[in-house]
Write a protein that holds these residues in place. Structure first.
Motif, mmCIF file in Angstrom:
data_model
loop_
_atom_site.group_PDB
_atom_site.id
_atom_site.type_symbol
_atom_site.label_atom_id
_atom_site.label_comp_id
_atom_site.label_asym_id
_atom_site.label_seq_id
_atom_site.Cartn_x
_atom_site.Cartn_y
_atom_site.Cartn_z
ATOM 1 N N LYS A 1 0.871 -1.175 0.000
ATOM 2 C CA LYS A 1 0.000 0.000 0.000
ATOM 3 C C LYS A 1 0.901 1.215 0.000
ATOM 4 C CE LYS A 1 -3.714 -2.116 2.589
ATOM 5 N NZ LYS A 1 -4.562 -2.018 3.772
ATOM 6 N N GLY A 2 0.542 2.222 -0.797
ATOM 7 C CA GLY A 2 1.403 3.393 -0.823
ATOM 8 C C GLY A 2 1.016 4.388 -1.892
ATOM 9 N N VAL A 3 2.018 5.161 -2.328
ATOM 10 C CA VAL A 3 1.822 6.272 -3.247
ATOM 11 C C VAL A 3 2.802 6.137 -4.404
ATOM 12 C CG1 VAL A 3 1.850 8.783 -3.457
ATOM 13 C CG2 VAL A 3 1.182 7.746 -1.302
ATOM 14 N N LYS A 4 2.304 6.332 -5.634
ATOM 15 C CA LYS A 4 3.159 6.389 -6.816
ATOM 16 C C LYS A 4 2.991 7.760 -7.445
ATOM 17 C CE LYS A 4 2.788 1.522 -8.061
ATOM 18 N NZ LYS A 4 2.291 0.590 -9.076
ATOM 19 N N VAL A 5 4.100 8.421 -7.726
ATOM 20 C CA VAL A 5 4.080 9.759 -8.300
ATOM 21 C C VAL A 5 4.955 9.757 -9.541
ATOM 22 C CG1 VAL A 5 4.597 12.185 -7.875
ATOM 23 C CG2 VAL A 5 3.810 10.765 -6.009
ATOM 24 N N GLY A 6 4.514 10.464 -10.578
ATOM 25 C CA GLY A 6 5.304 10.525 -11.803
ATOM 26 C C GLY A 6 5.029 11.788 -12.577
ATOM 27 N N ALA A 7 5.900 12.086 -13.523
ATOM 28 C CA ALA A 7 5.742 13.239 -14.409
ATOM 29 C C ALA A 7 6.383 12.898 -15.743
ATOM 30 C CB ALA A 7 6.382 14.479 -13.809
ATOM 31 N N GLU A 8 5.880 13.536 -16.801
ATOM 32 C CA GLU A 8 6.391 13.300 -18.148
ATOM 33 C C GLU A 8 7.153 14.536 -18.624
ATOM 34 O OE1 GLU A 8 3.156 12.109 -20.708
ATOM 35 O OE2 GLU A 8 2.272 10.954 -19.082
ATOM 36 N N PHE A 9 8.234 14.287 -19.359
ATOM 37 C CA PHE A 9 9.050 15.366 -19.921
ATOM 38 C C PHE A 9 9.278 15.066 -21.391
ATOM 39 C CE2 PHE A 9 10.020 15.141 -15.455
ATOM 40 C CZ PHE A 9 9.966 16.470 -15.063
ATOM 41 N N LYS A 10 9.331 16.103 -22.210
ATOM 42 C CA LYS A 10 9.563 15.922 -23.640
ATOM 43 C C LYS A 10 10.841 16.642 -24.054
ATOM 44 C CE LYS A 10 6.637 19.789 -25.200
ATOM 45 N NZ LYS A 10 7.128 20.690 -24.245
ATOM 46 N N THR A 11 11.491 16.116 -25.104
ATOM 47 C CA THR A 11 12.698 16.729 -25.633
ATOM 48 C C THR A 11 12.325 17.546 -26.872
ATOM 49 O OG1 THR A 11 13.181 14.842 -27.042
ATOM 50 C CG2 THR A 11 14.111 14.812 -24.837
ATOM 51 N N PRO A 12 13.187 18.466 -27.288
ATOM 52 C CA PRO A 12 12.876 19.258 -28.481
ATOM 53 C C PRO A 12 12.689 18.424 -29.747
ATOM 54 C CG PRO A 12 14.655 20.268 -27.258
ATOM 55 C CD PRO A 12 14.392 18.943 -26.624
ATOM 56 N N LYS A 13 13.306 17.244 -29.818
ATOM 57 C CA LYS A 13 13.200 16.420 -31.023
ATOM 58 C C LYS A 13 12.030 15.438 -30.965
ATOM 59 C CE LYS A 13 17.943 16.932 -32.374
ATOM 60 N NZ LYS A 13 19.157 16.306 -32.847
ATOM 61 N N GLY A 14 11.128 15.610 -30.002
ATOM 62 C CA GLY A 14 9.920 14.797 -29.967
ATOM 63 C C GLY A 14 9.981 13.567 -29.098
ATOM 64 N N ARG A 15 11.116 13.257 -28.529
ATOM 65 C CA ARG A 15 11.203 12.104 -27.647
ATOM 66 C C ARG A 15 10.718 12.502 -26.261
ATOM 67 N NH1 ARG A 15 16.762 10.464 -30.139
ATOM 68 N NH2 ARG A 15 16.016 9.082 -31.744
ATOM 69 N N GLY A 16 10.412 11.518 -25.447
ATOM 70 C CA GLY A 16 9.925 11.815 -24.108
ATOM 71 C C GLY A 16 10.417 10.814 -23.093
ATOM 72 N N VAL A 17 10.266 11.182 -21.836
ATOM 73 C CA VAL A 17 10.664 10.309 -20.741
ATOM 74 C C VAL A 17 9.663 10.491 -19.603
ATOM 75 C CG1 VAL A 17 12.220 11.999 -19.677
ATOM 76 C CG2 VAL A 17 12.601 9.586 -19.288
ATOM 77 N N VAL A 18 9.373 9.416 -18.893
ATOM 78 C CA VAL A 18 8.498 9.451 -17.728
ATOM 79 C C VAL A 18 9.356 9.152 -16.503
ATOM 80 C CG1 VAL A 18 6.499 8.441 -16.589
ATOM 81 C CG2 VAL A 18 6.522 8.673 -19.064
ATOM 82 N N VAL A 19 9.267 10.015 -15.498
ATOM 83 C CA VAL A 19 10.008 9.833 -14.257
ATOM 84 C C VAL A 19 8.994 9.481 -13.183
ATOM 85 C CG1 VAL A 19 11.541 10.915 -12.590
ATOM 86 C CG2 VAL A 19 11.692 11.540 -14.994
ATOM 87 N N LYS A 20 9.204 8.342 -12.518
ATOM 88 C CA LYS A 20 8.253 7.896 -11.504
ATOM 89 C C LYS A 20 8.976 7.532 -10.216
ATOM 90 C CE LYS A 20 4.527 6.130 -14.377
ATOM 91 N NZ LYS A 20 3.633 4.997 -14.634
ATOM 92 N N GLY A 21 8.275 7.717 -9.129
ATOM 93 C CA GLY A 21 8.781 7.318 -7.825
ATOM 94 C C GLY A 21 7.652 6.663 -7.043
ATOM 95 N N ALA A 22 7.967 5.672 -6.251
ATOM 96 C CA ALA A 22 6.944 4.970 -5.482
ATOM 97 C C ALA A 22 7.409 4.780 -4.053
ATOM 98 C CB ALA A 22 6.650 3.619 -6.117
ATOM 99 N N VAL A 23 6.457 4.957 -3.133
ATOM 100 C CA VAL A 23 6.705 4.693 -1.721
ATOM 101 C C VAL A 23 5.601 3.755 -1.264
ATOM 102 C CG1 VAL A 23 6.868 5.670 0.581
ATOM 103 C CG2 VAL A 23 7.734 6.948 -1.371
ATOM 104 N N GLY A 24 5.979 2.613 -0.751
ATOM 105 C CA GLY A 24 4.983 1.652 -0.323
ATOM 106 C C GLY A 24 5.419 0.932 0.933
ATOM 107 N N PHE A 25 4.462 0.318 1.590
ATOM 108 C CA PHE A 25 4.784 -0.444 2.789
ATOM 109 C C PHE A 25 3.958 -1.719 2.787
ATOM 110 C CE2 PHE A 25 1.450 2.554 3.759
ATOM 111 C CZ PHE A 25 0.511 1.799 4.447
ATOM 112 N N HIS A 26 4.513 -2.716 3.438
ATOM 113 C CA HIS A 26 3.859 -4.013 3.534
ATOM 114 C C HIS A 26 4.099 -4.506 4.951
ATOM 115 C CE1 HIS A 26 2.506 -8.028 2.632
ATOM 116 N NE2 HIS A 26 3.691 -8.540 2.899
#
Length: 138
Positions: free
Chosen positions: A73-98
Motif C-alpha cells: 500500500k502506498g503512493v506512486k508519483v510521476g511526471a512526463e518530460f519531452k525533448t525538443p526532437k519529440g522524444r519523451g521520458v516518464v520519471v516515476k517514484g513509489a513509496v509503499g509499505f507491507h
C-alpha cells in the motif's frame, strides 16, 4: 669533430625531456580544458532553460496513484518530460509499505485530489488473531 658541430643542441627540461614537445602538449591541454569549461557552462544553461519548457502539463496528476498494488500500500508519483526532437521520458517514484499479516492496525492511504491532501486511516486488522492472555485495544 666536424660531425658534432653540425648537431643541434636541443633544450631539455629539468627531467631531461625535450622541452618543445612538452610545451606543445601542455598548451593543447590547457586550451582543451578552457574549451570544455566554456562548453559545459553554455550546455548547462541550455539544459536548464530546456527543462523549464519540457514538462508536460497535466502529467503529474495523470501519473499519481494512491492505494494498494499487490501486497503493498502506498503512493506512486510521476511526471512526463519531452525533448525538443519529440522524444519523451516518464520519471516515476513509489513509496509503499507491507506490514506483517498479524499487525495490530491496517493502515490505508487515500488521496483527496480537490484539496490535494494525502490521508492515512488506521483500523483494527481483521486478520489479527489475539494470542492467549492478550486483549486487543479498540
Amino acid at each position: 669533430m666536424p660531425d658534432m658541430a653540425r648537431k643541434r643542441n636541443q633544450r631539455r627540461d629539468r627531467l631531461g625531456r625535450f622541452s618543445s614537445a612538452g610545451t606543445k602538449i601542455a598548451s593543447t591541454a590547457k586550451g582543451t580544458r578552457r574549451a570544455t569549461k566554456a562548453a559545459t557552462k553554455t550546455g548547462a544553461k541550455k539544459v536548464v532553460t530546456g527543462i523549464g519548457n519540457s514538462h508536460v502539463p497535466g502529467s503529474f496528476s495523470r501519473n499519481l496513484a494512491v492505494g494498494q498494488s499487490g501486497e503493498f500500500k502506498g503512493v506512486k508519483v510521476g511526471a512526463e518530460f519531452k525533448t525538443p526532437k519529440g522524444r519523451g521520458v516518464v520519471v516515476k517514484g513509489a513509496v509503499g509499505f507491507h506490514g506483517k499479516p498479524n499487525r495490530r492496525f491496517d493502515i490505508t492511504p487515500s488521496l483527496d485530489a480537490q484539496q490535494k491532501k494525502l490521508t492515512f486511516t488506521a483500523t483494527p486488522n481483521p486478520n489479527r488473531r489475539a494470542a492467549a492472555g492478550t486483549k486487543l485495544k479498540r
